[in-house]
Design a protein around this motif. Sequence first.
Motif, mmCIF file in Angstrom:
data_model
loop_
_atom_site.group_PDB
_atom_site.id
_atom_site.type_symbol
_atom_site.label_atom_id
_atom_site.label_comp_id
_atom_site.label_asym_id
_atom_site.label_seq_id
_atom_site.Cartn_x
_atom_site.Cartn_y
_atom_site.Cartn_z
ATOM 1 N N UNK A 1 0.806 -1.217 0.000
ATOM 2 C CA UNK A 1 0.000 0.000 0.000
ATOM 3 C C UNK A 1 0.844 1.275 0.000
ATOM 4 N N UNK A 2 2.089 1.214 0.509
ATOM 5 C CA UNK A 2 2.899 2.436 0.599
ATOM 6 C C UNK A 2 3.735 2.688 -0.654
ATOM 7 N N UNK A 3 3.556 1.855 -1.649
ATOM 8 C CA UNK A 3 4.361 1.999 -2.856
ATOM 9 C C UNK A 3 3.886 3.196 -3.684
ATOM 10 N N UNK A 4 4.806 3.959 -4.305
ATOM 11 C CA UNK A 4 4.373 5.064 -5.173
ATOM 12 C C UNK A 4 3.472 4.558 -6.293
ATOM 13 N N UNK A 5 2.561 5.425 -6.738
ATOM 14 C CA UNK A 5 1.528 5.027 -7.699
ATOM 15 C C UNK A 5 2.092 4.377 -8.958
ATOM 16 N N UNK A 6 3.149 4.990 -9.521
ATOM 17 C CA UNK A 6 3.667 4.464 -10.791
ATOM 18 C C UNK A 6 4.180 3.035 -10.633
ATOM 19 N N UNK A 7 4.715 2.699 -9.433
ATOM 20 C CA UNK A 7 5.219 1.343 -9.252
ATOM 21 C C UNK A 7 4.121 0.356 -8.898
ATOM 22 N N UNK A 8 2.994 0.895 -8.354
ATOM 23 C CA UNK A 8 1.824 0.019 -8.224
ATOM 24 C C UNK A 8 1.382 -0.388 -9.626
ATOM 25 N N UNK A 9 1.428 0.610 -10.518
ATOM 26 C CA UNK A 9 1.025 0.386 -11.904
ATOM 27 C C UNK A 9 1.967 -0.602 -12.593
ATOM 28 N N UNK A 10 3.271 -0.368 -12.457
ATOM 29 C CA UNK A 10 4.211 -1.259 -13.137
ATOM 30 C C UNK A 10 4.202 -2.631 -12.473
ATOM 31 N N UNK A 11 3.742 -2.691 -11.213
ATOM 32 C CA UNK A 11 3.596 -3.984 -10.548
ATOM 33 C C UNK A 11 2.611 -4.888 -11.262
ATOM 34 N N UNK A 12 1.695 -4.281 -12.023
ATOM 35 C CA UNK A 12 0.702 -5.068 -12.757
ATOM 36 C C UNK A 12 1.395 -6.053 -13.689
ATOM 37 N N UNK A 13 2.458 -5.576 -14.380
ATOM 38 C CA UNK A 13 3.152 -6.506 -15.276
ATOM 39 C C UNK A 13 4.529 -6.912 -14.740
#
Lengths: 144, 636
Positions: B76-88
């Motif tokens: 939950x504390x991850x920056x937004x862009x890395x939440x996004x890149x976490x998808x792939x």
Amino acid sequence: MTDTVKKRLIKFLVSLIIFGIAILIIVYNLRDNIVYFYSPSEIIENNQTGSQIVRLGGLVESESVVSDGDSIFHFKITDGQEQISVKYQGILPNLFAEEKGVVVEGIYMNDRRFIANKVLAKHDENYMPPEVIKSLKETGKWQE
Amino acid sequence: MSLTLSYIANSLLILCLVTSIIQSRFLFKTQNYNLLSISQISAIQFLSILVSFFILIFLFITSDFNFDLVYFHSHSEKPLIYKLSGVWGNHEGSMLLWILILVLFNFLFSLSKSSSKKFKEITVAVQSLMIFGFVLFLLLLSNPFNTNNENFNDGLGLNPILQDPLLAIHPPILYIGYVGFSLIFSLSITGLLTNEVDKKWATIAKPWVFAAWSFLTAGIALGSYWAYYELGWGGYWFWDPVENASLMPWLSATALIHCVVVLQRKNTMQSWTMVLAILTFSLSLVGTFLVRSGVLNSVHTFASDPGRGLYILIFLFIILSTSFFLFALKSEKINKPSLHNISSRNTGIMVNNWLLISILIVVFLGTMYPLATDLLYNQSLTVGPQYYAISITPIIVLFLFFMILSPQLSWRESKLLKILYEMRYILISCLTITFLTSLYYDLFNFTEILIIFLSLILIISSLSSGLNFKSTKVILKSNFGQSIAHAGFGIFMLAVVSNAVYSQEKIYDAKVGSKLQLEEYIFDFKNIEQEEKDNFNSIRAYLSLSKNGKNLGEFSPEIRFYSDPPTITSETSIIHQFFSDVYVVMNVPQNQESISLRLHIKPFMNILWLGVIMIILGGIITAILNRKKYEENAIN
């Protein structure tokens, strides 16, 4: 035999010969540039000392890391049965730590001494090189 | 909420599965029932995957830990862009992305107007069979929408080394390249089925094959650039199995794009084009899936589920055996007798095709040999980078030679002496430049001098063939894309050799206040600071760089200690100058008094990346200008 078939056959044979020679050269070259991987027990058993560069993998023994300045480090690598003293000059990777898996590349000097010119960096602290897992399993020291 | 979303996403995937079966009907019967047109059904395929992909993005952004995938790969504390890149940034998500690109290509092709209706129907059908295979794989063996009933407070995070903007875009770009070749593969199968592998086929395939190739090149380059600045090992290519896995399809794709050009111009080399198209796609599959399924061990490996590897191997086997069986049946029919002179451009391109395939074989053997010995003799080993350097260098020399020669040859017949005479100014000037620089920089290695010489000729002759200087105006010729890519390759080779020869590296145990030296550069070690950041603690060293008393900038290399998952990373600090990069990596401090610093001088890195960018640009230009160029050629 028609002309086209003859032509094609010659084409085929010539390419086969060129291809074969190329593969031979490549494989010959490959054999010269192989770096073998050993566990401490295997390296003592093989006792290949001298100029050949090999890799050695295992766990860094606890309380064995000593630094004597100028970026020179001494530490011991163990597979639970045997241990090898390693000397290394350079920067240790971030994940290098006692009781963790490590792979070093360099020259085995007999008397259980190893001079490393590379300590291989891995990215995840739970990551264990597959070779190390294999050698730990073989000596029965592997814990899931 | 979570269950509903999971239900919707899975239904969408099944919808895509069903529509793919409908689309593949053209392979089995020819009569039409026009309830929906091909492009409409393709649109449904595309939208169903797109929406489920958006659902996955939504889950990652809202940190819904009831989904296994989010729990294992986000925080939950991850920056937004890395939440996004976490998808792939994980196996299941990257598979979904792969399929998304696959259906996108299928959809775009179904809209294109370049081919006949029948040709388009069969291509879309073949493509849909593949979509079916992959969606089935996703549903059965790596479903991204699996839920759990635990109420986890927070996720297990994402490896911080993967938290990098470049790594966020590297996989999508690379995948567009890989998946692009699936379309080329489908086009080839269609061509074989309809016996239409000819100029028309090449014209349809050309923009797609060049676009896919450009993306593949860009994807590999991004990965390489990431390794250069993030890993801090002082190199940009390590012959790591995963890097090799992406290089192999690139090599065969590079051969393929040249074949497509020959096919378009001369209506010859049909069989070879088909073989390369099938080979490239198979290697792309190996590149994505054997890497992801854990057969090759490396940073990139996400999962090690043997079931997945097996599915992909069987899938690959089916694709390879059916396509080569089809090829064997049809190769007689598609091949037209080629009437070309030995001194025509075809020959030059054919020779370089062989050379590219030779490099491919070198890389293949080097990558597979350790796997084979491990399997057969239980002996672990690695193949040193020396193997690649020694094996590939002579091939590259020949390759450069034919790369200079081929564009000078005409498509019909050429006189070698005449070409030599026409190139006399370029040859003499390049020879002089090479001679003087070798003398000035004490370069005595014959191979290095030879590569520099050939690269120089390649750069100049390529640029002068693509640009037309007319008094005051510079006119871009129709082969401008080719000329810029070839010149880029020359620049790249020049930089690679110079970089290998002149790189410098030194390690210091440094105290604050000391001055370090490497070549003419002075590194003034000023300070160390500790800091607490959002999701990590950092230790930063400050150094300033000067040369001959002139200040060139500040370094601030950093070590980061992440808590979730506990990981340490080093941040390299690089000062880019036009002709060389200077960079500093710091070590985890072992004691209070001093700190280990590694200093690098990497000459010509900017030039190297410039060469790569030119290669990619050349590909894009050719993809876009294709139609226009073809029309011009038709007139000539």
